[in-house]
Motif scaffolding. Structure first.
Motif, PDB file in Angstrom:
ATOM      1  N   ASP A  99       0.739  -1.393  -0.020  1.00  0.00           N
ATOM      2  CA  ASP A  99       0.058   0.114  -0.105  1.00  0.00           C
ATOM      3  C   ASP A  99       0.771   1.295   0.159  1.00  0.00           C
ATOM      4  N   GLU A 100       2.135   1.226   0.524  1.00  0.00           N
ATOM      5  CA  GLU A 100       2.847   2.479   0.358  1.00  0.00           C
ATOM      6  C   GLU A 100       3.705   2.510  -0.913  1.00  0.00           C
ATOM      7  N   LEU A 101       3.622   1.759  -1.617  1.00  0.00           N
ATOM      8  CA  LEU A 101       4.357   1.568  -3.111  1.00  0.00           C
ATOM      9  C   LEU A 101       3.653   1.886  -4.133  1.00  0.00           C
ATOM     10  N   ILE A 102       4.439   2.682  -5.283  1.00  0.00           N
ATOM     11  CA  ILE A 102       3.763   3.014  -6.601  1.00  0.00           C
ATOM     12  C   ILE A 102       4.515   2.088  -7.296  1.00  0.00           C
ATOM     13  N   ILE A 103       3.547   1.270  -8.142  1.00  0.00           N
ATOM     14  CA  ILE A 103       4.124   0.061  -9.139  1.00  0.00           C
ATOM     15  C   ILE A 103       3.495   0.690 -10.355  1.00  0.00           C
ATOM     16  N   SER A 104       4.504   0.671 -11.224  1.00  0.00           N
ATOM     17  CA  SER A 104       3.984   1.119 -12.572  1.00  0.00           C
ATOM     18  C   SER A 104       4.589  -0.009 -13.640  1.00  0.00           C
ATOM     19  N   THR A 105       3.852  -0.054 -14.599  1.00  0.00           N
ATOM     20  CA  THR A 105       4.089  -1.015 -15.750  1.00  0.00           C
ATOM     21  C   THR A 105       3.748  -0.296 -17.275  1.00  0.00           C
ATOM     22  N   LYS A 106       4.209  -0.876 -18.159  1.00  0.00           N
ATOM     23  CA  LYS A 106       3.801  -0.259 -19.442  1.00  0.00           C
ATOM     24  C   LYS A 106       3.628  -1.523 -20.726  1.00  0.00           C
ATOM     25  N   ALA A 107       3.212  -0.647 -21.618  1.00  0.00           N
ATOM     26  CA  ALA A 107       2.814  -1.749 -22.697  1.00  0.00           C
ATOM     27  C   ALA A 107       3.014  -0.811 -23.958  1.00  0.00           C
ATOM     28  N   LEU A 138      -0.570  -8.978  -8.740  1.00  0.00           N
ATOM     29  CA  LEU A 138      -1.378  -7.949  -8.163  1.00  0.00           C
ATOM     30  C   LEU A 138      -2.811  -7.621  -9.002  1.00  0.00           C
ATOM     31  N   ASP A 139      -3.747  -6.980  -8.211  1.00  0.00           N
ATOM     32  CA  ASP A 139      -5.060  -6.832  -8.963  1.00  0.00           C
ATOM     33  C   ASP A 139      -5.081  -5.473  -9.574  1.00  0.00           C
ATOM     34  N   ARG A 140      -4.090  -4.817  -9.570  1.00  0.00           N
ATOM     35  CA  ARG A 140      -4.028  -3.298 -10.201  1.00  0.00           C
ATOM     36  C   ARG A 140      -2.375  -3.093  -9.881  1.00  0.00           C
ATOM     37  N   VAL A 141      -2.255  -1.872 -10.869  1.00  0.00           N
ATOM     38  CA  VAL A 141      -0.647  -1.197 -10.861  1.00  0.00           C
ATOM     39  C   VAL A 141      -1.461   0.216 -10.469  1.00  0.00           C
ATOM     40  N   ASP A 142      -0.418   1.202  -9.985  1.00  0.00           N
ATOM     41  CA  ASP A 142      -0.715   2.385  -9.506  1.00  0.00           C
ATOM     42  C   ASP A 142      -0.813   3.291 -10.856  1.00  0.00           C
ATOM     43  N   ILE A 143       0.195   3.034 -11.735  1.00  0.00           N
ATOM     44  CA  ILE A 143       0.629   3.776 -13.171  1.00  0.00           C
ATOM     45  C   ILE A 143       0.321   2.733 -14.117  1.00  0.00           C
ATOM     46  N   PHE A 144      -0.182   2.953 -15.179  1.00  0.00           N
ATOM     47  CA  PHE A 144      -0.098   2.081 -16.532  1.00  0.00           C
ATOM     48  C   PHE A 144       0.351   3.134 -17.617  1.00  0.00           C
ATOM     49  N   TYR A 145       1.331   2.826 -18.331  1.00  0.00           N
ATOM     50  CA  TYR A 145       1.909   3.815 -19.329  1.00  0.00           C
ATOM     51  C   TYR A 145       1.586   3.122 -20.700  1.00  0.00           C
ATOM     52  N   HIS A 146       1.297   4.072 -21.846  1.00  0.00           N
ATOM     53  CA  HIS A 146       1.521   3.664 -23.126  1.00  0.00           C
ATOM     54  C   HIS A 146       3.093   4.109 -23.212  1.00  0.00           C
ATOM     55  N   HIS A 147       4.005   2.907 -23.886  1.00  0.00           N
ATOM     56  CA  HIS A 147       5.359   2.902 -23.818  1.00  0.00           C
ATOM     57  C   HIS A 147       5.747   3.783 -24.853  1.00  0.00           C
ATOM     58  N   ARG A 148       5.176   3.921 -25.910  1.00  0.00           N
ATOM     59  CA  ARG A 148       5.683   4.611 -27.066  1.00  0.00           C
ATOM     60  C   ARG A 148       4.575   4.967 -28.082  1.00  0.00           C
ATOM     61  N   PRO A 149       4.462   5.796 -29.068  1.00  0.00           N
ATOM     62  CA  PRO A 149       3.498   6.300 -29.784  1.00  0.00           C
ATOM     63  C   PRO A 149       3.457   5.148 -30.844  1.00  0.00           C
TER      64      PRO A 149
END
Length: 340
Positions: A99-107, A138-149
């Protein structure tokens, strides 16, 4: 000598004083706080890396107050293995700290040969994130990125997918990476209209790569989006590792599969590195630390994304964040050194 608890002790627990070791500015105009220093798992956390050392690095990062751990679906190698490793560590070493962490991933980069194994389609983004969540346990991430246009997919579809992902509960925030300024402005406008604003952008940015200064930083300030640069040390060139012009064994340039090639370490680069090293020495700071501190003073930058292969590198990055700000005279000397 570090005053932090030993990361190798059998029953490690996070240092209670960890949140006193760095600042946590907001990302743009959002409520999200990432910390001056964040840890990227692009290198050193793959299936062929030393898992015991990776765990030590993650423990030290937590003890130093790092809360943001950054991944992508293709980080490894092999692709996906960094997410798998972090998923294990979250359940074991870091149990109770989620709960104290910010986990991000991208695609956005290729993950497979199938028609929707790459790009920015709604199908790819949802499928990739679901696979990432399984690897991360995990059931969610904190940040989800689009990795490139993705020029082959309408921007409206990609931004609509990011909005839908947040509304589905799979992510709390959305970010973009490697977007040029005009496209970022358009994407930010679309997301704002949808009700899921872009809160963070991740570009390659360092003393040797000034691309974001050609309009991107201005766009981020205008749009209220935070900037978290990756590759702050130019793949290791902004360190003292290559000052003698040789490629040390075990360095980034000596390894296969890296973007840093020996031929990139030219005489001109070495001349600039040596000049920067002198400025850093006058400050009483390692060159790598000065490069990180310089980024922290750039417009829109709210966090700097470091890589680390051993705990001491985490300590060095935190020390850089706590160092005195660069003066106007030092900033001018740095610009002159980079122009050599």
């Amino acid at each position: 000598m570090s005053t932090l608890p030993d990361v190798d002790r059998p029953h490690w627990q996070a240092d209670p004083a960890r949140f006193t070791r760095q600042r946590y500015p907001h990302s743009g105009r959002s409520g999200l706080k990432l910390g001056n220093i964040a840890l990227g798992l692009w290198h050193n956390f793959g299936g062929g890396d030393d898992e015991a050392m990776a765990r030590r690095v993650l423990r030290r990062a937590i003890d130093q107050g790092i809360i943001h751990l950054d991944l992508a679906n293709n980080y490894g190698p092999p692709p996906g293995s960094a997410e798998t490793l972090l998923g294990k560590v979250l359940k074991q070493d870091l149990a109770g700290l989620r709960d104290e962490l910010i986990i991000s991933t991208k695609a956005g980069y290729q993950m497979g040969p199938e028609p929707h194994g790459d790009g920015g389609s709604r199908k790819y983004l949802f499928t990739s994130l679901d696979q990432s969540l399984k690897r991360l346990q995990l059931d969610r991430v904190d940040i989800f990125y689009h990795h490139r246009p993705d020029p082959s997919t309408p921007l409206e579809e990609t931004m609509g997918a990011l909005d839908a992902i947040v509304r589905s509960g799979r992510a709390l925030y959305v970010g973009l990476s490697n977007y040029p300024a005009p496209l970022l402005r358009h994407a930010a406008s679309l997301l704002r209209q949808l009700g899921t604003p872009c809160v963070i952008h991740q570009p390659r940015y360092n003393l040797f790569d000034r691309g974001p200064e050609n309009g991107l930083l201005d766009a981020l300030v205008d749009e209220g989006i935070g900037c978290i640069p990756f590759s702050p040390l130019a793949q290791g060139m902004l360190t003292d590792r290559y000052l003698d012009g040789k490629i040390p064994e075990g360095s980034r340039a000596s390894k296969a599969g890296t973007f840093l090639k020996p031929e990139m370490i030219t005489d001109t680069v070495l001349q600039r590195v040596r000049a920067l090293q002198l400025i850093a020495q006058e400050r009483g700071q390692p060159l790598a630390g000065m490069a990180v501190r310089w980024l922290m003073q750039r417009p829109a930058v709210c966090s700097v994304l470091i890589g680390a292969s051993r705990p001491s590198q985490v300590d060095e990055a935190i020390a850089a964040a706590r160092a005195p700000a660069l003066s106007e005279a030092e900033l001018g000397a740095i610009e002159a050194a980079c122009a050599l």
